[in-house]
Scaffold this motif. Sequence first.
Motif, PDB file in Angstrom:
ATOM      1  N   VAL A  56       3.236  -3.424   3.067  1.00 31.05           N
ATOM      2  CA  VAL A  56       3.535  -2.527   2.406  1.00 31.05           C
ATOM      3  C   VAL A  56       2.134  -1.481   2.782  1.00 31.05           C
ATOM      4  CG1 VAL A  56       3.515  -2.269  -0.692  1.00 31.05           C
ATOM      5  CG2 VAL A  56       5.147  -4.025   0.670  1.00 31.05           C
ATOM      6  N   LEU A  57       1.118  -2.141   2.555  1.00 25.07           N
ATOM      7  CA  LEU A  57      -0.052  -1.540   2.350  1.00 25.07           C
ATOM      8  C   LEU A  57      -0.352  -0.694   3.404  1.00 25.07           C
ATOM      9  CD1 LEU A  57      -2.641  -3.644   0.493  1.00 25.07           C
ATOM     10  CD2 LEU A  57      -1.833  -1.207   0.215  1.00 25.07           C
ATOM     11  N   ALA A  58       0.554  -1.249   4.697  1.00 24.04           N
ATOM     12  CA  ALA A  58       0.415  -0.584   5.922  1.00 24.04           C
ATOM     13  C   ALA A  58       1.679   1.459   6.612  1.00 24.04           C
ATOM     14  CB  ALA A  58       0.943  -0.829   7.224  1.00 24.04           C
ATOM     15  N   TYR A  59       2.206   0.408   5.678  1.00 25.13           N
ATOM     16  CA  TYR A  59       3.823   1.556   5.339  1.00 25.13           C
ATOM     17  C   TYR A  59       2.616   2.946   4.330  1.00 25.13           C
ATOM     18  CZ  TYR A  59       7.429   4.811   3.006  1.00 25.13           C
ATOM     19  OH  TYR A  59       8.284   5.179   3.208  1.00 25.13           O
ATOM     20  N   LEU A  60       1.787   2.558   3.411  1.00 22.44           N
ATOM     21  CA  LEU A  60       1.385   3.338   2.683  1.00 22.44           C
ATOM     22  C   LEU A  60       0.604   3.930   3.260  1.00 22.44           C
ATOM     23  CD1 LEU A  60       1.229   1.431  -0.716  1.00 22.44           C
ATOM     24  CD2 LEU A  60       2.836   3.403  -0.465  1.00 22.44           C
ATOM     25  N   LEU A  61      -0.765   3.357   3.618  1.00 19.44           N
ATOM     26  CA  LEU A  61      -1.421   4.668   4.550  1.00 19.44           C
ATOM     27  C   LEU A  61      -0.566   5.126   5.419  1.00 19.44           C
ATOM     28  CD1 LEU A  61      -3.587   0.874   6.032  1.00 19.44           C
ATOM     29  CD2 LEU A  61      -4.112   3.529   4.947  1.00 19.44           C
ATOM     30  N   GLU A  62      -0.150   4.444   6.034  1.00 25.16           N
ATOM     31  CA  GLU A  62       1.168   6.230   6.637  1.00 25.16           C
ATOM     32  C   GLU A  62       1.261   7.218   6.178  1.00 25.16           C
ATOM     33  OE1 GLU A  62       1.046   5.848  10.371  1.00 25.16           O
ATOM     34  OE2 GLU A  62      -0.226   4.626  10.474  1.00 25.16           O
TER      35      GLU A  62
END
Length: 86
Positions: free
Chosen positions: A29-35
């Motif tokens: 989820v955090l990787a997605y939000l970083l993107e």
Amino acid sequence: MDTTNHQVALIDGGSPPSMIDRVERALLVLAYLLEIEGDVHLPMYESFEAKLEELRSKSDVRQRARERLQAFMGQGATPLAIGAGQ
């Protein structure tokens, strides 16, 4: 403690996800939000990565200890015999 996931898992007849699984999902989820939102979530991502590494390390230690005990008991010994020199 969030019990929502725990209750859902038990209703489904499965077991609750392990902490390692939960942290891995959070990292996705955090990787997605970083993107999509940028570096604002970078400190949290790094924190979760460190926690995941810590959890995996502890899991590895427990597994090695379990394997050592199983090998010892496979020789016909019992845990009580450890201090008695077999």
